[in-house]
Design an enzyme around this catalytic site. Structure first.
Site, mmCIF file in Angstrom:
data_model
loop_
_atom_site.group_PDB
_atom_site.id
_atom_site.type_symbol
_atom_site.label_atom_id
_atom_site.label_comp_id
_atom_site.label_asym_id
_atom_site.label_seq_id
_atom_site.Cartn_x
_atom_site.Cartn_y
_atom_site.Cartn_z
ATOM 1 N N GLY A 8 0.841 -1.188 0.000
ATOM 2 C CA GLY A 8 0.000 0.000 0.000
ATOM 3 C C GLY A 8 0.875 1.236 0.000
ATOM 4 O O GLY A 8 1.988 1.238 -0.539
ATOM 5 N N ASP A 92 -5.965 -3.459 -5.145
ATOM 6 C CA ASP A 92 -6.602 -4.115 -4.002
ATOM 7 C C ASP A 92 -8.059 -4.445 -4.287
ATOM 8 O O ASP A 92 -8.565 -5.490 -3.856
ATOM 9 C CB ASP A 92 -6.498 -3.234 -2.756
ATOM 10 C CG ASP A 92 -5.128 -3.316 -2.112
ATOM 11 O OD1 ASP A 92 -4.249 -4.008 -2.661
ATOM 12 O OD2 ASP A 92 -4.936 -2.697 -1.051
#
Length: 240
Positions: A8, A92
């Site tokens: 991330g 994601d």
């Protein structure tokens, strides 16, 4: 053995799989720690997904003779994207959707991923990603109230706060936590108007704050993104 690497904005997460089974995973890793870990146990196949370091940077740092698949807008997927701007679709979101479809095939699904933002994505029984909603996440809401006002404090989340807060802090906790819960219930209900048999799959770092408060049936799969990344990896390996 397969290894999938997910990054991330801050940390990396690494998942180890034997075929489709998640054996173990490690999170909150730096780029350097990921490289060291993989050099200790070299996989047969690897998939890399990152918004911070390019796959070329990763390959150069790793310097191993291993086939590395990179998750991008052009990666072949076990699900179909019905999305107007597929090049902007977050990794994601597509990985969580692929993971949910793998775990619950031939079903209409809504995947709720509770991270920095909250995403609500619909995958139908034909394995088609139909899009969804993006909403501010829990910490983002607390930070926004503190950052955009002069007197409101920065408040930590609390599971099941009182609905009617008797202090500013309690009122903020209720506003964020009960507000998110009401949002989730409302969105799930609207999805279920379209598909009464809809299965709800919950994942993401903040899911634990809400999974016991939502009306069943709710299926919490904390490592859904890793499962989805491995599903995408095995799909691409099968096409070689």
């Amino acid at each position: 053995m397969n290894i999938v690497v997910d990054s991330g904005n801050t940390f990396f997460k690494v998942g180890y799989f034997e075929s489709e089974k998640l054996i173990r995973y490690t999170t909150r890793l730096s780029f350097e720690e990921v490289i060291e870990m993989i050099r200790v146990e070299i996989p047969e196949n690897m998939l890399y997904s990152s918004v911070r370091h390019t796959v070329d940077e990763f390959k150069e740092a790793l310097n191993l003779p291993v086939k590395i698949y990179n998750l991008s807008a052009d990666t072949l997927l076990p699900i179909t994207k019905n999305y107007d701007t597929p090049e902007t679709l977050g990794a994601d979101r597509i990985a969580a959707s692929a993971g949910a479809n793998f775990l619950f095939p031939d079903e209409d699904l809504v995947v709720i991923d509770m991270g920095t933002c909250i995403t609500y994505d619909l995958i139908d029984a034909q394995a088609v990603f139909q899009g969804g909603l993006i909403s501010p996440g829990m910490k983002m809401r607390f930070n926004a109230m503190h950052s955009f006002t002069k007197r409101l404090p920065l408040v930590e989340p609390e599971i099941n706060p009182e609905f009617i807060g008797k202090s500013t802090r309690k009122a903020m906790q209720s506003g964020v936590m009960n507000g998110i819960l009401a949002e989730m219930e409302g969105i799930i209900e609207r999805y279920r108007h379209k598909s009464p048999s809809l299965r709800v799959v919950l994942c993401g770092g903040d899911a634990a704050f809400f999974e016991n408060s939502l009306k069943p049936p709710i299926f919490a799969v904390p490592e859904l993104v890793l499962i989805g990344l491995n599903r995408i990896l095995t799909y691409n390996v099968s096409l070689r």
